[in-house]
Design a protein around this motif. Structure first.
Motif, PDB file in Angstrom:
ATOM      1  N   GLY A 141     -90.336   9.453  32.119  1.00  0.00           N
ATOM      2  CA  GLY A 141     -90.202   8.574  33.270  1.00  0.00           C
ATOM      3  C   GLY A 141     -89.117   9.023  34.230  1.00  0.00           C
ATOM      4  O   GLY A 141     -88.139   9.661  33.842  1.00  0.00           O
ATOM      5  N   LYS A 142     -89.294   8.675  35.490  1.00  0.00           N
ATOM      6  CA  LYS A 142     -88.333   9.029  36.542  1.00  0.00           C
ATOM      7  C   LYS A 142     -88.008   7.783  37.367  1.00  0.00           C
ATOM      8  O   LYS A 142     -88.915   7.068  37.802  1.00  0.00           O
ATOM      9  N   ILE A 143     -86.715   7.572  37.595  1.00  0.00           N
ATOM     10  CA  ILE A 143     -86.255   6.478  38.451  1.00  0.00           C
ATOM     11  C   ILE A 143     -85.397   7.077  39.555  1.00  0.00           C
ATOM     12  O   ILE A 143     -84.464   7.841  39.290  1.00  0.00           O
ATOM     13  N   VAL A 144     -85.717   6.729  40.800  1.00  0.00           N
ATOM     14  CA  VAL A 144     -84.933   7.171  41.954  1.00  0.00           C
ATOM     15  C   VAL A 144     -84.399   5.921  42.650  1.00  0.00           C
ATOM     16  O   VAL A 144     -85.169   5.133  43.209  1.00  0.00           O
ATOM     17  N   ASN A 145     -83.098   5.729  42.589  1.00  0.00           N
ATOM     18  CA  ASN A 145     -82.454   4.592  43.250  1.00  0.00           C
ATOM     19  C   ASN A 145     -81.943   5.033  44.620  1.00  0.00           C
ATOM     20  O   ASN A 145     -81.228   6.031  44.715  1.00  0.00           O
ATOM     21  N   ILE A 146     -82.306   4.296  45.651  1.00  0.00           N
ATOM     22  CA  ILE A 146     -81.886   4.657  47.002  1.00  0.00           C
ATOM     23  C   ILE A 146     -80.560   3.957  47.324  1.00  0.00           C
ATOM     24  O   ILE A 146     -80.488   2.731  47.347  1.00  0.00           O
ATOM     25  N   ALA A 147     -79.526   4.759  47.550  1.00  0.00           N
ATOM     26  CA  ALA A 147     -78.216   4.209  47.898  1.00  0.00           C
ATOM     27  C   ALA A 147     -77.912   4.542  49.356  1.00  0.00           C
ATOM     28  O   ALA A 147     -78.767   4.378  50.224  1.00  0.00           O
ATOM     29  N   SER A 148     -76.731   5.033  49.641  1.00  0.00           N
ATOM     30  CA  SER A 148     -76.338   5.355  51.018  1.00  0.00           C
ATOM     31  C   SER A 148     -75.054   6.162  50.983  1.00  0.00           C
ATOM     32  O   SER A 148     -74.177   5.911  50.144  1.00  0.00           O
ATOM     33  N   ILE A 184     -86.011   9.400  30.033  1.00  0.00           N
ATOM     34  CA  ILE A 184     -86.135   8.845  31.379  1.00  0.00           C
ATOM     35  C   ILE A 184     -84.960   9.358  32.207  1.00  0.00           C
ATOM     36  O   ILE A 184     -83.801   9.173  31.831  1.00  0.00           O
ATOM     37  N   CYS A 185     -85.268   9.996  33.320  1.00  0.00           N
ATOM     38  CA  CYS A 185     -84.235  10.494  34.234  1.00  0.00           C
ATOM     39  C   CYS A 185     -83.977   9.456  35.325  1.00  0.00           C
ATOM     40  O   CYS A 185     -84.922   8.922  35.914  1.00  0.00           O
ATOM     41  N   VAL A 186     -82.718   9.200  35.584  1.00  0.00           N
ATOM     42  CA  VAL A 186     -82.331   8.227  36.609  1.00  0.00           C
ATOM     43  C   VAL A 186     -81.359   8.885  37.574  1.00  0.00           C
ATOM     44  O   VAL A 186     -80.298   9.364  37.158  1.00  0.00           O
ATOM     45  N   ASN A 187     -81.703   8.925  38.840  1.00  0.00           N
ATOM     46  CA  ASN A 187     -80.854   9.545  39.847  1.00  0.00           C
ATOM     47  C   ASN A 187     -80.774   8.688  41.102  1.00  0.00           C
ATOM     48  O   ASN A 187     -81.636   7.838  41.340  1.00  0.00           O
ATOM     49  N   THR A 188     -79.738   8.931  41.874  1.00  0.00           N
ATOM     50  CA  THR A 188     -79.560   8.247  43.148  1.00  0.00           C
ATOM     51  C   THR A 188     -79.807   9.229  44.288  1.00  0.00           C
ATOM     52  O   THR A 188     -79.336  10.361  44.253  1.00  0.00           O
ATOM     53  N   LEU A 189     -80.530   8.766  45.292  1.00  0.00           N
ATOM     54  CA  LEU A 189     -80.720   9.510  46.539  1.00  0.00           C
ATOM     55  C   LEU A 189     -79.996   8.738  47.630  1.00  0.00           C
ATOM     56  O   LEU A 189     -80.313   7.578  47.902  1.00  0.00           O
ATOM     57  N   SER A 190     -78.991   9.369  48.220  1.00  0.00           N
ATOM     58  CA  SER A 190     -78.160   8.696  49.221  1.00  0.00           C
ATOM     59  C   SER A 190     -78.371   9.307  50.599  1.00  0.00           C
ATOM     60  O   SER A 190     -77.858  10.397  50.894  1.00  0.00           O
ATOM     61  N   PRO A 191     -79.101   8.619  51.473  1.00  0.00           N
ATOM     62  CA  PRO A 191     -79.304   9.120  52.841  1.00  0.00           C
ATOM     63  C   PRO A 191     -78.079   8.871  53.705  1.00  0.00           C
ATOM     64  O   PRO A 191     -77.225   8.032  53.396  1.00  0.00           O
ATOM     65  N   GLY A 192     -78.036   9.593  54.809  1.00  0.00           N
ATOM     66  CA  GLY A 192     -77.131   9.239  55.887  1.00  0.00           C
ATOM     67  C   GLY A 192     -77.831   8.245  56.802  1.00  0.00           C
ATOM     68  O   GLY A 192     -78.898   7.725  56.482  1.00  0.00           O
ATOM     69  N   LEU A 193     -77.236   7.968  57.944  1.00  0.00           N
ATOM     70  CA  LEU A 193     -77.842   7.057  58.916  1.00  0.00           C
ATOM     71  C   LEU A 193     -79.168   7.650  59.396  1.00  0.00           C
ATOM     72  O   LEU A 193     -79.211   8.725  59.987  1.00  0.00           O
ATOM     73  N   TYR A 231     -89.133  15.817  44.461  1.00  0.00           N
ATOM     74  CA  TYR A 231     -88.527  16.643  43.414  1.00  0.00           C
ATOM     75  C   TYR A 231     -88.024  15.779  42.265  1.00  0.00           C
ATOM     76  O   TYR A 231     -88.264  16.083  41.086  1.00  0.00           O
ATOM     77  N   LEU A 232     -87.324  14.686  42.589  1.00  0.00           N
ATOM     78  CA  LEU A 232     -86.750  13.835  41.551  1.00  0.00           C
ATOM     79  C   LEU A 232     -87.807  13.091  40.748  1.00  0.00           C
ATOM     80  O   LEU A 232     -87.545  12.662  39.618  1.00  0.00           O
ATOM     81  N   LEU A 233     -88.992  12.923  41.303  1.00  0.00           N
ATOM     82  CA  LEU A 233     -90.091  12.282  40.578  1.00  0.00           C
ATOM     83  C   LEU A 233     -90.949  13.282  39.811  1.00  0.00           C
ATOM     84  O   LEU A 233     -91.785  12.893  38.996  1.00  0.00           O
ATOM     85  N   SER A 234     -90.743  14.557  40.048  1.00  0.00           N
ATOM     86  CA  SER A 234     -91.604  15.591  39.489  1.00  0.00           C
ATOM     87  C   SER A 234     -91.063  16.128  38.163  1.00  0.00           C
ATOM     88  O   SER A 234     -89.915  15.878  37.783  1.00  0.00           O
ATOM     89  N   ASP A 235     -91.888  16.916  37.496  1.00  0.00           N
ATOM     90  CA  ASP A 235     -91.473  17.544  36.244  1.00  0.00           C
ATOM     91  C   ASP A 235     -90.408  18.614  36.464  1.00  0.00           C
ATOM     92  O   ASP A 235     -89.736  19.029  35.512  1.00  0.00           O
TER      93      ASP A 235
END
Length: 254
Positions: A141-148, A184-193, A231-235
């Motif tokens: 499983g893959k979890i991508v949490n969107i932060a900032s 299960i991999c859990v990562n954060t993706l933090s965008p800019g504005l 990428y974060l959702l992929s194998d």
């Protein structure tokens, strides 16, 4: 022989998918071969957007979710899992952003603070909690949490939002520790504005601050984030977990 799309066979739930980043993530993930359920509190809009994408031949459908209500979250996740016949990935994108800034910490409204924390932090935790049993069954499983990236540089007059996104980054690390034994991999993706509906209220001076302060000096668009999310959702990212990945054109370095 042509190779399969990178997310072929993956089953993904995207929250906050009626507009903005969430909608763009849903489209990109579906275009990468995944079956996608788009979830949002904006019931009519998310249904409309899912129908538009489905008419393009993408495997998407929509459900309603309210991140302030545990029962709504549980029902939505169960519906998504039933519709997808399982779950391989989750993008936690739903959050309160519009109208949560513009005043100093001394003037901030307590009720607004509580609402932001309920949706952005507690809601993200509850969605993840509901999804984990199904992600375990996936085996990868893959979890991508969107932060900032605001949580990394401390944007002023935006305290509740910044605090909530800082919490997401910290929660991600704790989740990664707890869920690693289940692969299960859990990562954060933090965008800019980023130029989406939620940032239309942001003063031009803040936009200029970002553009002028970036190593790559231009506005950020939702499409700039899609490659990292896929990428974060992929194998390919099967040994990447607990990380906060900044995608902001070099405004903040991690």
């Amino acid at each position: 022989m042509a190779s399969l799309p990178i997310l072929a066979g993956k089953r993904i739930l995207v929250t906050g998918a009626a507009r903005g980043l969430g909608r763009d993530f849903a489209q990109a993930v579906a275009e990468a071969g995944a079956a996608v359920v788009m979830a949002d509190i904006l019931a009519e809009l998310v249904q409309k957007e899912a129908l538009t994408l489905a008419e393009k031949g993408l495997n998407v459908s929509a459900i309603t979710i309210d991140l302030s209500q545990k029962e709504s979250i549980q029902t939505a996740v169960e519906t998504a899992v039933e519709r997808l016949s399982g779950l391989d990935g989750l993008i936690n994108c739903a959050a309160l952003a519009t109208g949560v800034g513009g005043v100093s910490m001394m003037e901030y409204d307590e009720d607004l603070w509580d609402r932001v924390m309920t949706v952005n932090v507690k809601g993200t935790w509850l969605v993840t909690q509901a999804c984990v049993p199904h992600l375990k069954k996936s085996g990868a499983g893959k979890i991508v949490n969107i932060a900032s990236d605001t949580a990394m540089w401390g944007a002023q007059k935006l305290m509740a939002y910044v605090a909530s996104k800082g919490a997401i980054i910290s929660m991600t690390r704790s989740m990664a520790r707890e869920l690693g034994e289940d692969n299960i991999c859990v990562n954060t993706l933090s965008p800019g504005l980023t130029l989406v509906e939620a940032t239309e209220y942001v003063p031009q001076a803040r936009h200029d601050l970002y553009v002028n302060g970036r190593a790559i000096q231009r506005q950020q668009h939702p499409q700039d984030l899609n490659g990292t999310a896929i990428y974060l959702l992929s194998d390919m990212s099967s040994f990447v977990t607990g990380q906060n990945i900044l995608v902001n054109g070099g405004f903040v370095f991690n």
